[in-house]
Design a protein around this motif. Structure first.
Motif, mmCIF file in Angstrom:
data_model
loop_
_atom_site.group_PDB
_atom_site.id
_atom_site.type_symbol
_atom_site.label_atom_id
_atom_site.label_comp_id
_atom_site.label_asym_id
_atom_site.label_seq_id
_atom_site.Cartn_x
_atom_site.Cartn_y
_atom_site.Cartn_z
ATOM 1 N N ALA A 154 0.851 -1.189 0.000
ATOM 2 C CA ALA A 154 0.000 0.000 0.000
ATOM 3 C C ALA A 154 0.888 1.240 0.000
ATOM 4 C CB ALA A 154 -0.915 0.010 1.219
ATOM 5 N N TRP A 155 0.370 2.295 -0.598
ATOM 6 C CA TRP A 155 1.040 3.591 -0.591
ATOM 7 C C TRP A 155 0.611 4.371 0.655
ATOM 8 C CZ3 TRP A 155 4.878 5.259 -3.709
ATOM 9 C CH2 TRP A 155 5.116 4.532 -4.889
ATOM 10 N N ARG A 156 1.583 4.951 1.342
ATOM 11 C CA ARG A 156 1.314 5.697 2.571
ATOM 12 C C ARG A 156 1.900 7.103 2.461
ATOM 13 N NH1 ARG A 156 -2.489 2.381 4.776
ATOM 14 N NH2 ARG A 156 -1.691 0.250 5.009
ATOM 15 N N PRO A 157 1.169 8.114 2.937
ATOM 16 C CA PRO A 157 1.710 9.477 2.892
ATOM 17 C C PRO A 157 2.686 9.731 4.025
ATOM 18 C CG PRO A 157 -0.483 9.496 3.860
ATOM 19 C CD PRO A 157 -0.216 8.072 3.447
ATOM 20 N N GLY A 158 3.723 10.501 3.744
ATOM 21 C CA GLY A 158 4.638 10.944 4.783
ATOM 22 C C GLY A 158 4.154 12.242 5.403
ATOM 23 N N GLU A 159 4.946 12.761 6.297
ATOM 24 C CA GLU A 159 4.611 14.044 6.922
ATOM 25 C C GLU A 159 4.805 15.173 5.912
ATOM 26 O OE1 GLU A 159 3.334 14.639 9.929
ATOM 27 O OE2 GLU A 159 3.233 12.465 10.236
ATOM 28 N N PRO A 160 3.907 16.157 5.888
ATOM 29 C CA PRO A 160 4.065 17.274 4.954
ATOM 30 C C PRO A 160 5.365 18.038 5.191
ATOM 31 C CG PRO A 160 1.861 17.251 5.924
ATOM 32 C CD PRO A 160 2.681 16.264 6.697
ATOM 33 N N ALA A 161 6.010 18.440 4.099
ATOM 34 C CA ALA A 161 7.187 19.293 4.193
ATOM 35 C C ALA A 161 6.753 20.709 4.575
ATOM 36 C CB ALA A 161 7.931 19.303 2.869
ATOM 37 N N ALA A 162 7.734 21.581 4.762
ATOM 38 C CA ALA A 162 7.433 22.953 5.182
ATOM 39 C C ALA A 162 6.517 23.662 4.190
ATOM 40 C CB ALA A 162 8.734 23.734 5.368
ATOM 41 N N ASP A 163 6.630 23.313 2.895
ATOM 42 C CA ASP A 163 5.788 23.961 1.889
ATOM 43 C C ASP A 163 4.468 23.234 1.669
ATOM 44 O OD1 ASP A 163 6.583 21.680 0.596
ATOM 45 O OD2 ASP A 163 7.464 22.691 -1.146
ATOM 46 N N GLY A 164 4.196 22.211 2.505
ATOM 47 C CA GLY A 164 2.947 21.470 2.395
ATOM 48 C C GLY A 164 3.013 20.246 1.493
ATOM 49 N N THR A 165 4.137 20.040 0.812
ATOM 50 C CA THR A 165 4.255 18.896 -0.083
ATOM 51 C C THR A 165 4.289 17.594 0.712
ATOM 52 O OG1 THR A 165 5.472 20.196 -1.704
ATOM 53 C CG2 THR A 165 5.694 17.799 -1.845
ATOM 54 N N VAL A 166 3.480 16.624 0.270
ATOM 55 C CA VAL A 166 3.436 15.301 0.889
ATOM 56 C C VAL A 166 4.083 14.295 -0.052
ATOM 57 C CG1 VAL A 166 1.954 13.436 1.724
ATOM 58 C CG2 VAL A 166 1.368 15.831 2.222
ATOM 59 N N THR A 167 5.067 13.577 0.447
ATOM 60 C CA THR A 167 5.715 12.514 -0.328
ATOM 61 C C THR A 167 5.175 11.170 0.122
ATOM 62 O OG1 THR A 167 7.743 13.815 -0.563
ATOM 63 C CG2 THR A 167 7.918 11.441 -0.934
ATOM 64 N N TRP A 168 4.781 10.347 -0.858
ATOM 65 C CA TRP A 168 4.213 9.037 -0.573
ATOM 66 C C TRP A 168 5.269 7.959 -0.795
ATOM 67 C CZ3 TRP A 168 -1.333 7.913 -0.049
ATOM 68 C CH2 TRP A 168 -2.110 9.071 0.054
ATOM 69 N N SER A 169 5.164 6.867 -0.050
ATOM 70 C CA SER A 169 6.046 5.715 -0.238
ATOM 71 C C SER A 169 5.228 4.439 -0.063
ATOM 72 C CB SER A 169 7.204 5.737 0.767
ATOM 73 O OG SER A 169 6.716 5.691 2.091
ATOM 74 N N HIS A 170 5.699 3.358 -0.681
ATOM 75 C CA HIS A 170 4.959 2.102 -0.562
ATOM 76 C C HIS A 170 5.537 1.271 0.576
ATOM 77 C CE1 HIS A 170 8.330 0.823 -3.203
ATOM 78 N NE2 HIS A 170 8.219 -0.306 -2.550
ATOM 79 N N ARG A 171 4.667 0.422 1.122
ATOM 80 C CA ARG A 171 5.058 -0.467 2.216
ATOM 81 C C ARG A 171 4.401 -1.820 1.987
ATOM 82 N NH1 ARG A 171 3.211 1.736 7.823
ATOM 83 N NH2 ARG A 171 1.217 0.805 7.205
ATOM 84 N N TRP A 172 5.171 -2.891 2.197
ATOM 85 C CA TRP A 172 4.608 -4.227 2.030
ATOM 86 C C TRP A 172 3.592 -4.499 3.128
ATOM 87 C CZ3 TRP A 172 5.521 -5.245 -2.628
ATOM 88 C CH2 TRP A 172 6.756 -5.008 -3.217
ATOM 89 N N GLU A 173 2.470 -5.094 2.740
ATOM 90 C CA GLU A 173 1.361 -5.348 3.649
ATOM 91 C C GLU A 173 0.946 -6.813 3.577
ATOM 92 O OE1 GLU A 173 -0.028 -3.282 5.692
ATOM 93 O OE2 GLU A 173 0.703 -1.319 5.043
ATOM 94 N N PRO A 174 0.274 -7.324 4.611
ATOM 95 C CA PRO A 174 -0.297 -8.670 4.519
ATOM 96 C C PRO A 174 -1.279 -8.781 3.348
ATOM 97 C CG PRO A 174 -0.301 -7.899 6.787
ATOM 98 C CD PRO A 174 0.086 -6.720 5.939
ATOM 99 N N PHE A 175 -1.509 -10.005 2.895
ATOM 100 C CA PHE A 175 -2.366 -10.227 1.734
ATOM 101 C C PHE A 175 -3.714 -9.522 1.854
ATOM 102 C CE2 PHE A 175 -0.510 -14.588 0.261
ATOM 103 C CZ PHE A 175 0.650 -13.956 -0.117
ATOM 104 N N ALA A 176 -4.319 -9.578 3.032
ATOM 105 C CA ALA A 176 -5.692 -9.091 3.177
ATOM 106 C C ALA A 176 -5.792 -7.580 3.318
ATOM 107 C CB ALA A 176 -6.360 -9.765 4.381
ATOM 108 N N SER A 177 -4.686 -6.898 3.642
ATOM 109 C CA SER A 177 -4.810 -5.488 4.017
ATOM 110 C C SER A 177 -4.126 -4.516 3.059
ATOM 111 C CB SER A 177 -4.259 -5.278 5.435
ATOM 112 O OG SER A 177 -2.905 -5.667 5.519
ATOM 113 N N GLY A 178 -3.487 -5.004 1.993
ATOM 114 C CA GLY A 178 -2.878 -4.102 1.024
ATOM 115 C C GLY A 178 -3.902 -3.586 0.028
#
Length: 284
Positions: free
Chosen positions: A208-232
């Motif tokens: 699943a893709w998860r948002p990171g904390e917003p930068a000072a200018d409000g930009t949010v960087t997303w990253s993927h994380r491995w999840e169990p079969f049922a929850s991704g």
């Protein structure tokens, strides 16, 4: 369908422990990870993985791996190689060992992005994969391209471009559900249908893709994380039903890189989840 586990996802177990655990849990097979890997203080998916077979000693290891797997009552669903298509000597070693193991299929990777413009990387890989196809045919096995993010083949369309004109008896594609969440995610029915005879193997994991904390200018960087079969983000049960509907009856290999549950509990639960998916009625 038959279900196996790729040993990249079982780093805590030795080969002996892996086959014993998987056989006891009721899996049909195992897909062996083959790589001269880096050492690590603790076992990990990518370094220090205890269930990895060294490429440098693969030829000598063939009898042991073949007998170990058979004695546990498991089949070898494939060889998870890490050699790229331009590494002809390593590819030859993988192809010959795959034939000797009776494994039938082996992953031969394509270049990752970067280092040269994409058209150059792709054209070179086309030429190299023609060589791979000829050698795979010689050994009576099939070389597989995996749909993988940050490689030159992240989608079914790209895989078709790469393999176009090559014999599907000698080369094929690993359709990877979790990787397609990250990149290359064409609609699954269309992707599977367009692959046709090139569809040779299936890997299942989820993320699943998860948002990171917003930068000072409000930009949010997303990253993927491995999840169990049922929850991704991917619908694993829906995917299995689609494979059934399209007549796929080959191997489905689990490579779950989530770490929410302990390894033995994770693999046993994954088998139950996969079997529940194929037991569900097929739409239509």
């Amino acid at each position: 369908m038959k279900f196996s586990v790729f040993t990249a996802s079982t780093p805590d177990w030795t080969p002996e422990e892996a086959v014993a655990q998987l056989a006891e849990q009721g899996w049909d097979g195992v897909e062996w990870r083959v790589l001269d890997q880096q050492d690590a203080p603790e076992p990990g998916f990518w370094a220090g993985n205890r269930a990895t077979v060294a490429l440098s000693t693969l030829t000598e290891s063939v009898p042991r791996i073949r007998e170990l797997t058979a004695a546990a009552g498991l089949e070898i669903s494939g060889i998870g190689g890490y050699a790229t298509c331009d590494q002809h000597d390593d590819v030859e070693t993988l192809l010959a060992a795959t034939a000797a193991l009776g494994a039938e299929r082996v992953r031969v990777r394509v270049p990752n992005l970067g280092g040269a413009p994409y058209p150059q990387l792709f054209d070179r890989a086309r030429r190299d994969y023609a060589h791979v196809a000829a050698r795979a045919a010689h050994h009576g096995v099939k070389a597989l391209v995996e749909l993988h993010h940050q490689s030159i083949v992240s989608s079914p369309s790209a895989a078709l471009r790469l393999l176009d004109g090559l014999d599907p008896a000698a080369v094929g594609v690993i359709h990877d559900l979790g990787n397609l969440v990250i990149e290359g995610g064409e609609e699954h029915r269309a992707g599977l249908e367009m692959l046709g005879d090139y569809l040779a193997h299936v890997h299942v994991k989820n993320c699943a893709w998860r948002p990171g904390e917003p930068a000072a200018d409000g930009t949010v960087t997303w990253s993927h994380r491995w999840e169990p079969f049922a929850s991704g983000q991917a619908d694993v049960h829906g995917y299995l039903r689609l494979l059934q509907e399209l007549g796929y009856d080959g191997w489905v290999t689990s490579e779950d890189f989530s770490t929410t549950l302990p390894l033995a509990e994770r693999t046993a639960g994954n088998l139950a989840y996969l079997r529940a998916g194929v037991a569900a009625p097929v739409a239509g």
